[in-house]
Design an enzyme around this catalytic site. Sequence first.
Site, short mmCIF file in Angstrom:
data_model
loop_
_atom_site.label_atom_id
_atom_site.label_comp_id
_atom_site.label_asym_id
_atom_site.label_seq_id
_atom_site.Cartn_x
_atom_site.Cartn_y
_atom_site.Cartn_z
N SER A 205 0.82 -1.21 0.00
CA SER A 205 0.00 0.00 0.00
C SER A 205 0.85 1.27 0.00
O SER A 205 1.79 1.39 0.79
CB SER A 205 -0.92 0.02 1.24
N HIS A 207 0.03 3.96 1.15
CA HIS A 207 -0.18 4.65 2.42
C HIS A 207 0.96 4.37 3.41
O HIS A 207 1.20 5.17 4.32
CB HIS A 207 -1.52 4.26 3.04
N ASP A 214 -5.45 10.50 0.98
CA ASP A 214 -6.77 10.46 0.36
C ASP A 214 -7.51 11.73 0.78
O ASP A 214 -7.51 12.07 1.97
CB ASP A 214 -7.56 9.24 0.82
N GLU A 263 -9.34 6.24 -8.79
CA GLU A 263 -9.43 6.83 -7.45
C GLU A 263 -9.04 8.30 -7.52
O GLU A 263 -7.88 8.65 -7.30
CB GLU A 263 -8.54 6.08 -6.46
N HIS A 266 -7.07 9.76 -4.41
CA HIS A 266 -5.81 9.21 -3.94
C HIS A 266 -4.64 9.99 -4.52
O HIS A 266 -4.29 9.81 -5.69
CB HIS A 266 -5.74 7.73 -4.32
#
Length: 293
Positions: A205, A207, A214, A263, A266
Amino acid sequence: MKKILLLLTGIVTLAGCNQDTVESLKGDLVDTINHVIEDKEAPEREEEPKDKPDQSDDTNENDNTDENKDNETNPDDEKDSSTDDEQSKEEPKDQEDQSIVVSNPHAIDVILNKTYRLPNNFVPQGLVEPNVPHNAKEGAAKRLMRKEAAKALEELFAAAKEAGYDLVAQSGYRSIQTQTWLYNHYVETNGQEWADKFSAVPGHSEHHTGLTMDITAAVVGMSLTQEFGNTAPGEWVAKNAHKYGFVIRYPKGKSHITGYSYEPWHLRYFGVELATKIYQSGLTVEEYFGLVE
């Protein structure tokens, strides 16, 4: 548009992400999962489910209502103070993961996807909280980003504000430990195939890097939805994010390349120079770096 809802843990319903054949979902669970998707092509769901397993007993699940919310210990709701050893104790259930561990995990241009992953004990350096509006509660690790990315996000939000748009930060840094718990929970409740479509295997990920945030806005009910890309603030972000060092990591119509559905919320930080080059090329990150055949 027809709404399709998947039953999760027998209590709440939600649908996931990153599968072009899934038509849509709708809901507003901002306080509990922070990744509710509306009218999506099965977007990637990496946030905590509404029914979170009791962290002191993985065999039990509790209802994430206002009555018990204060008693939960979801690691994503706390400052990530775990050590490297603690983060690597639990391996993801996908033991056949034959992915490549990146050699430059702390680099601004590090690439993570379904092929490339971070070392199991990775923790980004210099995490700080950007001075922007947040949906996550104070002290939550998801409010954090690496210092350079946090500063750039502040500049992006300020420019959006000047243009008349109020953006909100939804979910930034997530530890591998948190992702492991989350991914395993999805495997246990929905099966391996479902989990692999809707959530990144721990270590994969973006993240984890501290370089991603996000974002959302009131116009979409503070949710993470593809509809954000059709709104005025979403269109502004798409046209201007690169000026502040960000790219929309999973662009529309490119899921066959990125592995994830569109997305528009993102944002991945690459720095102004590289982000501008990627944006002007019209390519995905994978295409730009020559990672596709």
